[in-house]
Write an enzyme that holds these catalytic residues in place. Structure first.
Site, PDB file in Angstrom:
ATOM      1  N   LYS A  72      -4.809  -8.697  -8.081  1.00 33.66           N
ATOM      2  CA  LYS A  72      -6.033  -8.965  -7.324  1.00 33.66           C
ATOM      3  C   LYS A  72      -7.133  -7.978  -7.722  1.00 33.66           C
ATOM      4  O   LYS A  72      -6.837  -6.815  -7.978  1.00 33.66           O
ATOM      5  CB  LYS A  72      -5.677  -8.796  -5.841  1.00 33.66           C
ATOM      6  N   LYS A  85     -10.586  -2.546  -4.906  1.00 35.96           N
ATOM      7  CA  LYS A  85     -11.280  -1.263  -5.039  1.00 35.96           C
ATOM      8  C   LYS A  85     -10.299  -0.136  -5.341  1.00 35.96           C
ATOM      9  O   LYS A  85     -10.690   0.917  -5.805  1.00 35.96           O
ATOM     10  CB  LYS A  85     -12.167  -0.954  -3.834  1.00 35.96           C
ATOM     11  N   LYS A  92       0.817  -1.221   0.000  1.00 30.35           N
ATOM     12  CA  LYS A  92       0.000   0.000   0.000  1.00 30.35           C
ATOM     13  C   LYS A  92       0.847   1.265   0.000  1.00 30.35           C
ATOM     14  O   LYS A  92       0.421   2.296  -0.500  1.00 30.35           O
ATOM     15  CB  LYS A  92      -0.935   0.017   1.216  1.00 30.35           C
TER      16      LYS A  92
END
Ligand code: TYM
Length: 345
Positions: A207, A210, A123
């Site tokens: 993956k 969102k 992230k």
């Protein structure tokens, strides 16, 4: 990480999971989590399902949107078939004990354990000094979410596996450090569902997520039928026909993903899907998959929209859920404080 062997936990079975209140839900959330929760609801153990709003704010959330996003996740739980009479559905931030236990676990977890967490690295990339401290300690809060209810089973997609291992390590270290064998269970990660890792429709190596900037990479729970059909038609594939066997999907990430999605939606095995579709091309398979996806998602989407149109029902469920959750959580955090030796008057 620690390899302490804990004494057996003897408390009741409890199932727990959470979904972040950060943006639109997609097919990966549905197949990896929501659909599985509804299947587990009738297995005899109570289910605790919450909206992870405390986790959501580890990255910036517009305050005006956070409430709506929280209600939307609650609507998704209900629309997927979770019954608030059987399952406890609540916002994480409404049960104060989550943050309280998280602090105590911050003092149990080791820096080295968190340094190994791959999601934080993914992230933040090269800019970790700009990330919030909360994003770094995120998995500790997750451990508190789980152990606060002494949950024994935690159904999630595969991406949560490392966080669940950390939860077990924290439980074991707490039990060991304070000499309270079996106080916390070592929760069982249930990450082996029919679609534990739904991949992007544009890239079989990524993956479905969102945070992917391409909306075409995912099917959102609120997409209408035309959008779903268009996204599946455009999904990346290869020129070969579908194989006759599951092994034949090896090295064909996009084909494997579409077959996995079909199987999970139809409640079939991949073998069954390939028995029907092996030898046929994507020209035939994609419209069938689109039809199946629309038929499966349409009732969920419609119910979500109905619930979101008048939020009174959702708010009732969340309020009642928060009260029932606190009834379990508060005594556990009180016991933990006693074990640690905090002054209690
Ligand atoms: P979140 O909000 O990212 O995702 C919610 C659930 O959806 C699953 N999932 C997927 N499954 C299959 N394929 C995908 N592409 C996919 N993308 C997401 C996730 O694995 C998850 O089950 N940290 C958690 C929220 C959380 C939690 C907890 C979960 C907070 N506390 C305690 C379990 C127990 C998260 O960010 O999920």
């Amino acid at each position: 990480m620690t390899d302490t062997v804990p004494a057996q936990y003897t408390g009741p079975r409890r199932i727990l999971s959470g979904i972040q209140a950060s943006g639109a839900l997609h097919l990966g959330n549905y197949l990896g989590a929501l659909k599985r929760f509804t299947q587990l609801q009738d297995t005899g153990a109570p289910c605790f399902l919450f909206v992870a709003d405390l986790h959501a704010i580890t990255v910036w959330q517009d305050p005006a949107l956070l409430t709506a996003q929280t209600r939307e996740i609650a609507a998704a739980y209900l629309a997927s078939g979770l019954d608030p009479a059987k399952s406890v559905i609540f916002p994480q931030s409404a049960v104060r004990a989550h943050t309280e236990l998280a602090w105590m676990f911050n003092c149990v977890a080791r820096l080295g354990w968190l340094d190994r967490m791959t999601q934080f690295k993914e992230k933040t990339g090269k800019h970790k000094e700009r990330a919030s401290v909360g994003l770094y300690t995120y998995p500790v809060l997750q451990a508190a979410d789980i152990l606060l209810y002494k949950a024994t089973e935690v159904p999630t997609g595969e991406d949560q596996k490392q966080h669940l291992e950390l939860t077990r390590d924290i439980a074991a270290k707490f039990n060991n450090d304070f000499n309270v064998p079996g106080f916390f269970p070592l929760p069982e990660p249930l990450t082996q569902g029919p679609a534990p890792r739904v991949m992007s429709l544009r890239d079989g190596a990524a993956k479905m997520s969102k945070s992917d900037p391409s909306d075409a990479s995912r099917i959102n729970l609120i997409d209408d039928a035309d959008t779903i059909v268009a996204k599946i038609r455009k999904a990346k594939t290869d020129p070969e026909a579908l194989p006759e066997t599951v092994e034949g999907l090896d090295g064909r990430a996009e084909a494997k993903n579409l077959v996995t999605i079909y199987a999970a939606l139809a409640d079939e095995t991949k073998e069954q899907v390939l028995a029907e579709w092996g030898g046929k091309g994507f020209g035939a398979f994609k419209p069938a998959l689109a039809e199946l996806a629309v038929a499966s998602m349409a009732p969920v989407t419609a119910e979500m929209r109905r619930l979101m149109a008048d939020t009174a029902e959702i708010d009732r469920v969340l309020k009642d859920g928060a009260e029932r959750a606190a009834e379990i959580a508060d005594p556990v955090v009180d016991e933990v404080k006693k074990i640690i030796g905090f002054w209690r008057g």
